[in-house]
Scaffold this motif. Structure first.
Motif, PDB file in Angstrom:
ATOM      1  N   ASP A 123       0.821  -1.160   0.046  1.00  0.00           N
ATOM      2  CA  ASP A 123      -0.054  -0.264  -0.009  1.00  0.00           C
ATOM      3  C   ASP A 123       0.905   1.221   0.003  1.00  0.00           C
ATOM      4  OD1 ASP A 123      -2.693   1.066   0.183  1.00  0.00           O
ATOM      5  OD2 ASP A 123      -2.281   1.866   2.255  1.00  0.00           O
ATOM      6  N   MET A 132       1.221   3.080  -5.441  1.00  0.00           N
ATOM      7  CA  MET A 132      -0.218   2.859  -4.646  1.00  0.00           C
ATOM      8  C   MET A 132      -0.232   4.101  -4.056  1.00  0.00           C
ATOM      9  SD  MET A 132      -1.597  -0.240  -5.345  1.00  0.00           S
ATOM     10  CE  MET A 132      -0.720  -2.001  -5.782  1.00  0.00           C
ATOM     11  N   ALA A 146      -8.595 -11.153  -4.512  1.00  0.00           N
ATOM     12  CA  ALA A 146      -9.252  -9.902  -5.207  1.00  0.00           C
ATOM     13  C   ALA A 146     -10.834  -9.946  -4.659  1.00  0.00           C
ATOM     14  CB  ALA A 146      -9.493 -10.576  -6.980  1.00  0.00           C
ATOM     15  N   VAL A 184      -7.444  -7.096  -2.017  1.00  0.00           N
ATOM     16  CA  VAL A 184      -6.983  -6.852  -3.310  1.00  0.00           C
ATOM     17  C   VAL A 184      -8.121  -5.869  -3.978  1.00  0.00           C
ATOM     18  CG1 VAL A 184      -6.127  -7.791  -5.398  1.00  0.00           C
ATOM     19  CG2 VAL A 184      -5.105  -8.314  -3.537  1.00  0.00           C
ATOM     20  N   GLY A 185      -9.301  -6.651  -4.045  1.00  0.00           N
ATOM     21  CA  GLY A 185     -10.390  -6.053  -4.696  1.00  0.00           C
ATOM     22  C   GLY A 185     -10.742  -4.701  -4.195  1.00  0.00           C
ATOM     23  N   GLN A 189      -8.431  -2.622  -2.772  1.00  0.00           N
ATOM     24  CA  GLN A 189      -7.441  -1.590  -3.058  1.00  0.00           C
ATOM     25  C   GLN A 189      -7.675  -1.118  -4.627  1.00  0.00           C
ATOM     26  OE1 GLN A 189      -5.369   0.214  -1.785  1.00  0.00           O
ATOM     27  NE2 GLN A 189      -3.467   0.238  -2.465  1.00  0.00           N
ATOM     28  N   VAL A 190      -8.108  -2.040  -5.396  1.00  0.00           N
ATOM     29  CA  VAL A 190      -8.192  -1.756  -6.960  1.00  0.00           C
ATOM     30  C   VAL A 190      -9.601  -0.670  -7.123  1.00  0.00           C
ATOM     31  CG1 VAL A 190      -9.283  -2.788  -8.995  1.00  0.00           C
ATOM     32  CG2 VAL A 190      -7.630  -4.065  -7.784  1.00  0.00           C
ATOM     33  N   VAL A 191     -10.557  -0.823  -6.246  1.00  0.00           N
ATOM     34  CA  VAL A 191     -11.606   0.100  -6.465  1.00  0.00           C
ATOM     35  C   VAL A 191     -11.099   1.775  -5.904  1.00  0.00           C
ATOM     36  CG1 VAL A 191     -13.931   0.537  -5.917  1.00  0.00           C
ATOM     37  CG2 VAL A 191     -13.299  -1.672  -6.475  1.00  0.00           C
ATOM     38  N   ASP A 192     -10.385   1.418  -4.782  1.00  0.00           N
ATOM     39  CA  ASP A 192      -9.816   2.447  -3.822  1.00  0.00           C
ATOM     40  C   ASP A 192      -9.163   3.382  -5.193  1.00  0.00           C
ATOM     41  OD1 ASP A 192      -9.504   4.355  -1.997  1.00  0.00           O
ATOM     42  OD2 ASP A 192      -7.623   3.182  -1.228  1.00  0.00           O
ATOM     43  N   LEU A 193      -8.036   2.830  -5.742  1.00  0.00           N
ATOM     44  CA  LEU A 193      -7.444   3.594  -6.809  1.00  0.00           C
ATOM     45  C   LEU A 193      -8.135   4.074  -7.885  1.00  0.00           C
ATOM     46  CD1 LEU A 193      -4.297   0.796  -7.026  1.00  0.00           C
ATOM     47  CD2 LEU A 193      -4.065   3.000  -5.900  1.00  0.00           C
ATOM     48  N   ALA A 194      -9.078   3.232  -8.291  1.00  0.00           N
ATOM     49  CA  ALA A 194     -10.069   3.830  -9.645  1.00  0.00           C
ATOM     50  C   ALA A 194     -10.846   4.815  -9.254  1.00  0.00           C
ATOM     51  CB  ALA A 194     -10.825   2.586  -9.851  1.00  0.00           C
ATOM     52  N   LYS A 243     -11.099  -3.717   1.592  1.00  0.00           N
ATOM     53  CA  LYS A 243      -9.776  -3.405   1.635  1.00  0.00           C
ATOM     54  C   LYS A 243      -9.133  -3.451   3.361  1.00  0.00           C
ATOM     55  CE  LYS A 243      -6.445   0.393   0.973  1.00  0.00           C
ATOM     56  NZ  LYS A 243      -6.315   1.919   0.332  1.00  0.00           N
TER      57      LYS A 243
END
Length: 309
Positions: free
Chosen positions: A98, A103, A164, A168-169, A171-176, A195
């Protein structure tokens, strides 16, 4: 004593249970177990990097939740300690990754320079990978006195929390969602349920699984863990605004600079504090049927909303 609607009155634990002493003692047990669990080996650089972050301190909330839940249902700390260590290894992996420049790009964690600032991005990534893999090996190799099918369920729960479908899932949505002014509460809940919440929930349910929890007890403890996980994240969002780097041990105001949606940005500070308190009290009530055995978990639920880091 019962309330007017017939429900048990909340436990009054201020005198009968010393949460600070409990947390201090359990943290010391966890710290010693983690140090033994990951000795220095070859190649030195990767093991030093893994140990640097794993032994950097912190609240050790996840392993303590695992130990407390196992003991609540009649298990022991010795029985649950390998899983508690595995949970902290997975958590540490998530922090190392993170903090990477690709990230959240943070220079400090737990009051120290982040792993990649000491060892470089390449070794930091590999240190996280090493901790993730070793967590599962350690649980399988070191758990004693637990039926194999329970260990398998623990591995499955922890694997899902780290996947995911879990952190992991999230974090993906957080970044998006960075910089998106239209993030909804539902999306924010999804991010943090995955997360942050997934591993906290796994900490509780893995401890329960090791002790042979019934389906009814597991459902009750899962509700508790989900409420505690969301309350933890709401308080995290509040502290990012209201605390200093010295208090947090990491960069303060990071969410605002990254233009991230947070609970205070959607609800305001006071409404966010009230929601965290409501979740904490509901989590405490979830465990009322366990009586005094639940005092550690109930105390943790209260402490989460009053913490300063």
């Amino acid at each position: 004593m019962v309330m007017a609607d017939g429900r048990p009155a909340p436990q009054q634990d201020a005198v009968s249970f010393d949460l600070n002493a409990y947390l201090k003692e359990r943290k010391q047990l966890v710290e010693a177990a983690l140090d033994c669990a990951l000795p220095v080996s070859e190649p030195l650089t990767i093991y030093e990097s893994m140990r640097y972050s794993l032994l950097a301190g912190g609240k050790r909330l996840r392993p303590i939740l695992c130990l407390a839940t196992c003991e609540l249902l009649g298990g022991t700390s010795e029985l649950a300690m390998p899983t508690a260590c595995g949970l902290e290894m997975v958590h540490t992996m998530s922090l190392i990754h993170d903090d990477l420049p690709s990230m959240d790009n943070d220079d400090y964690r737990r009051g120290k320079l982040t792993n990649h600032k000491i060892y470089g991005d390449d070794i930091a990534i590999l240190a996280g990978d090493g901790l993730l893999a070793y967590a599962f090996e350690h649980i399988v190799e070191e758990t004693r006195g637990v039926p194999p099918e329970r260990i398998l369920r623990v591995i499955a729960r922890l694997g899902r929390a780290a996947s995911a479908a879990g952190l992991v899932g999230g974090q993906v949505v957080d970044l998006a969602c960075e910089g998106d002014p239209n993030v909804t509460v539902e999306t924010l809940n999804f991010i943090h349920t995955h997360k942050t919440g997934a591993l906290l929930e796994s900490s509780v349910t893995c401890g329960a699984t090791l002790a042979g929890a019934s389906e009814a007890d597991l459902a009750c403890l899962t509700r508790y863990a989900q409420r505690v996980g969301l309350a933890f994240q709401i308080v995290d969002d509040i502290l990012d605004i209201t605390s200093t780097r010295e208090e947090l041990g990491k960069t303060a105001g990071k969410d605002l600079r990254a233009d991230k949606a947070t609970y205070p940005s959607l609800w305001g500070l006071e409404a966010s504090r009230e929601r965290a308190r409501d979740l904490s009290e509901a989590a405490i009530e979830d465990l009322a049927a366990f009586g005094e055995r639940a005092l550690p978990l109930q105390g943790i639920a209260r402490a989460i909303v009053t913490r300063r880091n």
